[in-house]
Every structure is written in C-alpha cells, then in structure tokens.
Write an enzyme that holds these catalytic residues in place. Structure first.
Site, short mmCIF file in Angstrom:
data_model
loop_
_atom_site.label_atom_id
_atom_site.label_comp_id
_atom_site.label_asym_id
_atom_site.label_seq_id
_atom_site.Cartn_x
_atom_site.Cartn_y
_atom_site.Cartn_z
N ARG A 173 9.23 -5.58 7.11
CA ARG A 173 9.95 -6.85 6.99
C ARG A 173 10.00 -7.35 5.55
NH1 ARG A 173 6.27 -11.36 7.38
NH2 ARG A 173 4.13 -10.68 7.74
N ARG A 177 14.92 -5.06 -3.29
CA ARG A 177 16.24 -5.47 -3.74
C ARG A 177 16.63 -4.74 -5.04
NH1 ARG A 177 14.59 -11.73 -2.96
NH2 ARG A 177 14.72 -11.82 -0.69
N ARG A 248 -8.20 -12.59 10.53
CA ARG A 248 -8.59 -12.83 9.15
C ARG A 248 -8.61 -14.34 8.93
NH1 ARG A 248 -11.06 -9.05 6.58
NH2 ARG A 248 -10.14 -9.55 4.54
N ARG A 278 -4.45 -14.61 -4.29
CA ARG A 278 -3.41 -15.37 -4.98
C ARG A 278 -3.96 -16.72 -5.43
NH1 ARG A 278 0.74 -17.04 0.01
NH2 ARG A 278 -0.77 -18.18 1.27
N GLU A 299 -7.31 -18.25 -3.42
CA GLU A 299 -7.35 -17.95 -1.99
C GLU A 299 -8.03 -16.59 -1.77
OE1 GLU A 299 -3.87 -17.25 1.24
OE2 GLU A 299 -3.75 -19.11 0.07
N TYR A 347 1.61 -13.33 14.94
CA TYR A 347 1.93 -14.06 13.71
C TYR A 347 3.32 -14.67 13.88
CZ TYR A 347 2.62 -15.45 8.94
OH TYR A 347 2.84 -16.21 7.82
N ASP A 349 6.13 -17.60 12.26
CA ASP A 349 6.53 -18.59 11.28
C ASP A 349 6.79 -19.93 11.98
OD1 ASP A 349 6.39 -16.99 9.00
OD2 ASP A 349 8.40 -16.18 9.35
#
Length: 382
Positions: A173, A177, A248, A278, A299, A347, A349
């Site tokens: 996913r 580009r 996690r 990050r 994080e 998971y 969104d």
C-alpha cells in the site's frame, strides 16, 4: 431497544455509534476508562508552548469518501493540510514516499521519469515473481539499495522483527512515484481539525440522550442484559483467557525548543542504529497557527505489555491463529458487538473507523426494528 445499549470506548467508533443511536431516539451510555474522550486521536494544548499536541501520535484525516468527509466536517472546522514526511539516512535527508526527487538525490542522478523508472526496474530483483514477505516485496519493487536505506531498519524498529517475517501486504500500500509529488497521501479530502480532534469527538457526543462516563472501567460480566458495543481489545473482553494477541506500543519522549526545530511535521530515521523511528514537530500540523516555541516528540516502538496502550496489531501467523479462536469465542457470546481497530484486531484509518461505525449503527437499528439479532462482527476480523 429494551435496555440502553452500552458503548465501551469514547473514540471515533464509539462516539459515532452513540450519536446515531441518540438521533434515532434511543438513550445510550458511553463508558470510557480514560479521563478524556477521542481515544488515541486525543489532542490538547501544551501549557508551556501553546502548541496543539497530538498526545498519542500524529493523526491526519484523509479519505477518498466524500460522504465521510461531509460527516466529519459536520462536527467542526477542518483546515486544509497536506502531509509531508522526510527521512534522515546517515547524514542526508530525503523525501518520502520514494519519488523522483528521492531517487535522484539518493543515486546522485538527474533522471527524467522514464529514465528513473527504467533505472529502478534494473535495481529490482526480477527473480521474485510472487513476493510473500515484506523484504521480498521491497526487493522486487526497488532493489537492495533503496530497501536498505528506507525500509529495512525502519521496519525492524517499528515491528520488532525481521522484514522477512512480515507479510508483503504491509508494503504493497506504499506508493513509489516517478514524479516530484511528495504528498504523503493521495486522497482528495485531507485536513486537520482547526482546534484539534478532541472538540470534534466532544461535539459528536454532545446529545441529551448520550451519557458519557469517564474514568470508568467496564466489566464485561456486568452487562445487565444490555447490548454492548466493545471497542477495546478483542482478547481483553475475554480477560485474555486464550492468550494475548500481539500488538506494538509506542513510547513518546517530548522535548521543547525555540523556533522551528526540524522544519517538517515528521522526520523518519531509517537506519537501525538510531533507536527511535521518527520525530514529530507538532506545530507543523497546524500551520495556520504561530508559536515562538516548539514541541517535538521522539517516538519509540516496542512490544506491547499488559499495562501498555496497544497501537498496531501484528497479525503474524501466531496472532492470526489465536485471533481465529477468539473470533469463534466471540461469536458464541450473546449481546456483544466488537467494533473499531482493537475490537476487530485490524489496522484502520480514521475514515474507515467512522464508515464502519456508521455501518454498525445502521445494522443494529435495522435489526432491532425487525426483531433480528445483530451480528457479533459487522466487519469480519478474519
């Protein structure tokens, strides 16, 4: 509804279902163990800097579903926001997702799109016809150099295991580009609430038929025959009697500085020798605001323990086997419907959570009016 339904969890899933029930003329109780609503989308003002803090990590609302965009913007003002992510690899900074600029920077080239496409195709491992693991998928897409720099170390830190153990679907996913488009999401509707997510969820729950009880731990054994909509962990509903599903969790280490610390909302760190995944700089999630000081968060990802907040379902072989057993157990249980990311061990969104919550509410209201039972899972975890 003979008794007021009980919704466990005041995140988006629980709040949307509660509102649909209330607007249909039914009383509903929302029980939340934390001291606040909005779940992991919770935002609050940092007292020292005034910056709007995404307490449980950054959340960017993005969707291709215009109906869901219209729904969520009904509850508050959303500001235009196009997410950008950079990554530090060694002593250099690159643009993500991998795009034409990333490729040209990394290989010190000046490729046009067709040249870059041909070059990456040469780098890719053409012997991998049907990639099964994350590593196979990456090598078949971009080859070893880009994989080592941008995916391998970051993935090991994020998931706590080798990329050879993760399914290829995790990477499928992610875009690759061959132009200079560095927007992280390509959905037509993107934004962040002007005043954060907390007021949005509070607005959804603001109805006289909705009774919100914070700082309250729900005991599944005390349902009083009311139908329960459970957005907590699926295994937690059964007191982990078959074992614990793998998740996690995240540790957040905040620090404050003057001015602009990193110049971007999110800076990934792709190499394994940097312990965090990050750094987020929260004021860049609200570019319409001005702050002299800044608030940043390192994080760290690790295995989720019994007292930790679960974030990402692992869903590897062992977890899928246990999940199947819990699904069977759940389907043999009356008066409960499992909802959301934790309740269905997937998971999701935010836009998908809202869409599925609307589906659940519609299913229940229709089933109740027709005298039919509601499914234990409106959306199949398997």
């Amino acid at each position: 509804m003979s008794k007021s339904p009980v919704i466990v969890g005041a995140g988006f899933s629980g709040a949307v279902i509660a509102r649909e029930f209330a607007e249909a003329g039914h009383d509903v109780r929302v029980i939340e163990a934390r001291s606040h609503v909005a779940g992991n989308c919770y935002t609050e003002r940092d007292a020292e800097t005034g910056v709007l803090l995404h307490v449980y990590g950054p959340h960017i609302f993005h969707t291709a579903n215009e109906d869901i965009w219209n729904y969520v913007t009904r509850w508050g003002s959303f500001m235009p926001y196009s997410h950008r992510v950079q990554t530090t690899v060694g002593e250099k900074v690159f643009s993500l997702p991998i795009n034409l600029l990333t490729i040209n920077q990394f290989f010190n080239k000046a490729f046009r799109p067709d040249e870059a496409r041909a070059f990456v195709a040469e780098q890719a491992d053409g012997t991998i016809i049907d990639p099964q693991s994350f590593e196979d998928q990456a090598l078949s897409m971009v080859g070893p150099d880009l994989y080592e720099a941008f995916f391998k170390g970051y993935t090991e830190k994020q998931w706590g295991c080798s990329p050879t153990e993760l399914p290829a679907s995790i990477l499928k996913r992610l875009p690759l580009r061959f132009n200079y488009d560095d927007s992280y999401f390509n959905h037509p509707f993107q934004g962040i609430p002007e005043h954060g997510y907390t007021p949005i969820v509070e607005s959804i729950l603001d109805h006289p038929r909705i009774d919100v009880q914070l700082n309250t731990v729900f005991d599944p054994k005390d349902t009083d025959d009311a139908h329960v909509f459970w957005s907590g962990p699926l295994d937690g509903y059964f007191d982990h009697k078959l074992g614990r599903l793998g998740y996690r969790t995240l540790d957040f280490h905040h620090f404050r500085e003057e001015g602009d610390w990193q110049g971007t909302p999110v800076m990934n760190y792709g190499l394994r020798d940097v312990p965090y995944t990050r750094i987020t700089e929260h004021k860049h999630f609200a570019p319409w605001e001005e702050h002299e000081k800044t608030l940043c968060t390192r994080e760290y990802s690790r295995e989720c323990g019994p007292d930790d907040i679960p974030y990402y379902p692992i869903r590897l072989v062992d977890e899928k086997a246990m999940l199947s057993e819990y699904v069977d157990l759940a389907r043999a249980t009356e008066n409960v419907t499992f909802i959301g990311r934790l309740g269905t061990y997937r998971y999701l969104d935010m836009d998908v959570c809202i869409k599925e919550a609307l589906d659940v509410a519609e299913t229940y209201l229709t089933a109740h009016s027709e005298g039919r039972p509601i499914p234990t899972f409106v959306h199949d975890p398997l």
